[in-house]
Structures are given as C-alpha cells and as structure tokens.
Design a protein around this motif. Structure first.
Motif, short mmCIF file in Angstrom:
data_model
loop_
_atom_site.label_atom_id
_atom_site.label_comp_id
_atom_site.label_asym_id
_atom_site.label_seq_id
_atom_site.Cartn_x
_atom_site.Cartn_y
_atom_site.Cartn_z
N GLU A 76 6.31 -5.89 -0.77
CA GLU A 76 7.33 -6.37 -1.72
C GLU A 76 6.63 -6.82 -2.99
OE1 GLU A 76 9.96 -9.57 -0.51
OE2 GLU A 76 11.04 -9.50 -2.43
N PRO A 93 8.84 -18.09 -9.98
CA PRO A 93 9.98 -17.21 -10.25
C PRO A 93 11.33 -17.90 -10.04
CG PRO A 93 8.60 -16.29 -8.50
CD PRO A 93 7.94 -17.53 -8.97
N ARG A 117 5.01 -12.62 -11.13
CA ARG A 117 4.32 -13.86 -11.45
C ARG A 117 4.20 -13.99 -12.97
NH1 ARG A 117 5.86 -14.67 -7.26
NH2 ARG A 117 4.78 -14.97 -5.29
N GLU A 140 6.25 -17.30 9.59
CA GLU A 140 5.05 -18.11 9.34
C GLU A 140 4.19 -18.30 10.57
OE1 GLU A 140 6.38 -21.74 7.47
OE2 GLU A 140 6.86 -20.72 5.58
N ASN A 198 12.66 -6.16 -6.36
CA ASN A 198 13.86 -6.98 -6.47
C ASN A 198 14.62 -6.61 -7.73
OD1 ASN A 198 13.63 -9.16 -4.25
ND2 ASN A 198 11.58 -9.09 -5.16
N ILE A 236 13.22 -16.75 -13.30
CA ILE A 236 14.13 -15.60 -13.11
C ILE A 236 15.57 -15.96 -13.53
CG2 ILE A 236 15.17 -14.01 -11.41
CD1 ILE A 236 12.37 -13.13 -11.79
P1 C2E Z 1 12.89 -13.28 -2.44
O1 C2E Z 1 13.15 -11.91 -2.94
O2 C2E Z 1 13.73 -13.75 -1.30
O3 C2E Z 1 11.34 -13.29 -2.09
C1 C2E Z 1 10.79 -13.95 -0.99
C2 C2E Z 1 10.18 -15.27 -1.39
O4 C2E Z 1 9.70 -15.93 -0.22
C3 C2E Z 1 8.99 -15.14 -2.32
O5 C2E Z 1 9.00 -16.24 -3.20
C4 C2E Z 1 7.81 -15.22 -1.34
O6 C2E Z 1 6.61 -15.64 -1.95
C5 C2E Z 1 8.34 -16.26 -0.38
N1 C2E Z 1 7.71 -16.15 0.95
C6 C2E Z 1 7.15 -15.07 1.52
N2 C2E Z 1 6.71 -15.34 2.77
C7 C2E Z 1 7.02 -16.63 3.01
C8 C2E Z 1 6.81 -17.49 4.15
O7 C2E Z 1 6.27 -17.12 5.18
N3 C2E Z 1 7.28 -18.77 4.02
C9 C2E Z 1 7.90 -19.22 2.90
N4 C2E Z 1 8.31 -20.48 2.87
N5 C2E Z 1 8.10 -18.43 1.80
C10 C2E Z 1 7.66 -17.15 1.87
P2 C2E Z 1 8.68 -16.07 -4.75
O8 C2E Z 1 7.58 -15.07 -4.95
O9 C2E Z 1 8.49 -17.45 -5.29
O10 C2E Z 1 10.00 -15.45 -5.33
C11 C2E Z 1 11.20 -16.18 -5.36
C12 C2E Z 1 12.36 -15.33 -5.72
O11 C2E Z 1 12.26 -14.86 -7.08
C13 C2E Z 1 12.47 -14.04 -4.89
O12 C2E Z 1 13.05 -14.34 -3.65
C14 C2E Z 1 13.35 -13.20 -5.78
O13 C2E Z 1 14.71 -13.55 -5.61
C15 C2E Z 1 12.90 -13.62 -7.17
N6 C2E Z 1 11.98 -12.61 -7.71
C16 C2E Z 1 10.64 -12.47 -7.54
N7 C2E Z 1 10.17 -11.39 -8.20
C17 C2E Z 1 11.24 -10.80 -8.80
C18 C2E Z 1 11.43 -9.65 -9.63
O14 C2E Z 1 10.50 -8.88 -9.94
N8 C2E Z 1 12.70 -9.40 -10.06
C19 C2E Z 1 13.76 -10.20 -9.72
N9 C2E Z 1 14.98 -9.87 -10.20
N10 C2E Z 1 13.64 -11.28 -8.94
C20 C2E Z 1 12.38 -11.57 -8.48
#
Ligand code: C2E
Ligand code: CA
Ligand code: CA
Ligand code: CA
Length: 278
Positions: free
Chosen positions: A58, A73, A62, A238, A117, A77
C-alpha cells in the motif's frame, strides 16, 4: 436556538481561531509542497497469510515539510481535500506508485499488487480514469498489478461519473478494494454493482479480535466476502496472536506492524529481493 445576544461571539473561541490560522498556514504550505518536492511515498507490505509471502504494497503519502518536519497524513489529507489540492497531489501519487510498481516488476521481484488510496474528490473532479490509464501505459504496468482503495462513503456519492470511472478502470483490469470496511455506511449492493475485488477490514475490528463481538463480525465479513468471490485483507495487524486468529478465520491477507511498517521504496525493494532469493 436563535440568540442575538452578547454571547454569539462565543462561536469563535481562541482555540478555534488558532486552529483556523493553523489550517490556513498548512494549506498555504501545501500549495508549494509538490513544486518543492516535499512529498514521498512509503510502502507497507501486504502479506498472504497462508504462505507468509508479500503479495502487495500500500502506497502511503508522507509530507516532509522543511520547517514543520513530518506532517501526518491524518492532518494534511483532509486539508488537501478541502482546498482541492488533493487532485494534483493525488495525480502525483498515482504516477509515483505506478512507476515504482513497474520498476519492481521489471526487475523480476514478483507479481506485487500496488494499492493506492483515492479520495472521493478525485472521482468528482479531475480525470481519474485517464490519469491512471495513462500512467499504466507509460510505465507498461498491467492493470492487474494496481488496486484502488476507496471508502464506502466514496461509493455513496453515487454519480454517473463515479460509475463510469470505475467501469473504465475495470476494463483495464485494475482492482477495487473497499478501505476501512465496516466503519461506514454498509449497504452491500454496491459490492456487486461495482465489482469490488477486496475488502479491507478496518483495524478497529482487528484490535479487538480477541473479544466476542469483533470476532463474530470479522467471521461474518470473511464468509460473506468469500461467498461473493471477494478476498479479505485485515488492516492493523500488530501481533502474532491476531495474525494466527485471522488465519484461523480464513482471512486471506494481512497488513500491519507485525509484518512491516510503511517504509521507503528502497527498503521495500530489499524485502522483495530477500523474498525472491528465499
Ligand atoms: P488508511 O488508508 O486506512 O491507511 C492505513 C493507516 O494505518 C496508515 O496510516 C498506516 O501507517 C497505519 N497502519 C498500518 N499498520 C498499522 C498497525 O499495525 N497499527 C496501527 N495502529 N496503524 C497501522 P497513515 O500512513 O498515517 O495514513 C493515514 C490515512 O491517510 C490513510 O488511512 C489514508 O486514509 C490517508 N492517506 C495516506 N496516503 C494517502 C494518499 O496517497 N492519498 C489519499 N487520498 N489518502 C492517503
Ligand atoms: Ca488505505
Ligand atoms: Ca484503512
Ligand atoms: Ca482510514
């Protein structure tokens, strides 16, 4: 209630004003972030539970802002969506993620599916289908190596545009996954209508999977998905215990810190090289 008295100015508390200022500041910094090359994609492995192999990545955006450092994000975002900047930023994500997947593929590092995403706004404005299909063509990446992740709330926004975009992507064999499944509106008819390929079970259910209700819910989702010919990936895995439980429930794939945090393209590539030699 209608109230034209003195206390109406309470609508703007100091905290809210600070918040608004901060949002405006962040949006103005976001405007120059693409041109200043401040974005980077990280990649998190998606694992086939039965074999333990990496089958997907995925792409997670950043933002390294020179003065503020890393802005998460979850913070930028929504502002990118609010300001419309997500259209251009999203186009950059598409281009980068597809180019990265094509590079791995051309190096013979396996048949990895790259998941990106997509925000609802990208379906409504811009030209999402064209951006994606052009990027696939340029990179010579088969559509089957790409998956778009969207949420249930995006599908609710049931426009002709959305339906047409998804149809165009499906014609190129691009896969469709429902992100955060179980947290949104859950009419289920859209699963067939849009030929959804995969459900991503939200991490909130995985976190509580040792508790009765969540386990029952995850079991039901997996059974329903399989009977419709969809695969299921669990997010936020996790611990080994969670992973074992999910495998026991016949969950297909998993993603989470247990298997790897989001990492740079170079780090992900080393994992793929190790796997190719294993
Ligand atoms: P999401 O699509 O639900 O992505 C999963 C989030 O869970 C990611 O946070 C990831 O780092 C985090 N995660 C992964 N494994 C674990 C785990 O084992 N435990 C926990 N607690 N968390 C885990 P991240 O990277 O901070 O991204 C947050 C949200 O930002 C994403 O949720 C998505 O909705 C959005 N996002 C990130 N990149 C993009 C992008 O390129 N475009 C768009 N439109 N949204 C993005
Ligand atoms: Ca996602
Ligand atoms: Ca998710
Ligand atoms: Ca999410």
């Amino acid at each position: 209630a209608k109230d034209d008295g003195r206390n109406t100015h309470r609508v703007f508390t100091p905290a809210m004003r600070e918040n608004a200022t901060e949002r405006i500041m962040l949006i103005s910094k976001l405007r120059s972030a693409l041109a200043n090359d401040e974005f980077e994609l990280n990649f998190q492995p998606q694992i086939d539970l039965a074999s333990g192999r990496i089958v997907g990545a995925e792409a997670l955006l950043r933002w390294n802002q020179p003065e503020l450092g890393r802005v998460p994000p979850g913070r930028f975002i929504p502002l990118a969506e609010e300001s419309g900047l997500i259209i251009d930023i999203g186009a950059w994500v598409i281009e980068q993620a597809i180019a990265t997947a094509a590079a791995w593929r051309s190096r013979g590092l396996g048949d990895i599916v790259m998941a990106i995403n997509i925000s609802a706004l990208q379906f409504r404005h811009g030209n999402l289908a064209r951006d994606i299909t052009n990027a696939l063509t340029r990179a010579r990446l088969p559509g089957t190596n790409l998956e778009v992740e969207l949420t249930e709330s995006t599908l609710i926004d049931d426009t002709d545009r959305l339906e047409e975009t998804i149809a165009l992507l499906k014609r190129r064999d691009v896969k469709l996954a429902i992100d955060d499944f179980g947290t949104g509106y859950s009419g289920l008819t859209y699963l067939r209508r849009f030929a959804v390929d995969r459900l991503k079970v939200d991490q909130s259910f995985v976190r509580d999977i040792d508790q009765g209700d969540s386990a029952a819910l995850v079991t039901a989702v997996i059974q329903m998905a399989h009977s419709l010919g969809l695969t299921v990936i669990a997010e936020g895995v996790e611990t080994q215990t969670q992973s074992d439980q999910l495998l026991g429930l016949r969950c297909d794939q998993a993603q989470g810190y247990r298997f790897g945090r989001p990492m740079t393209a170079a780090a992900f590539e080393s994992l793929l090289i190790d796997q190719a030699h294993a």
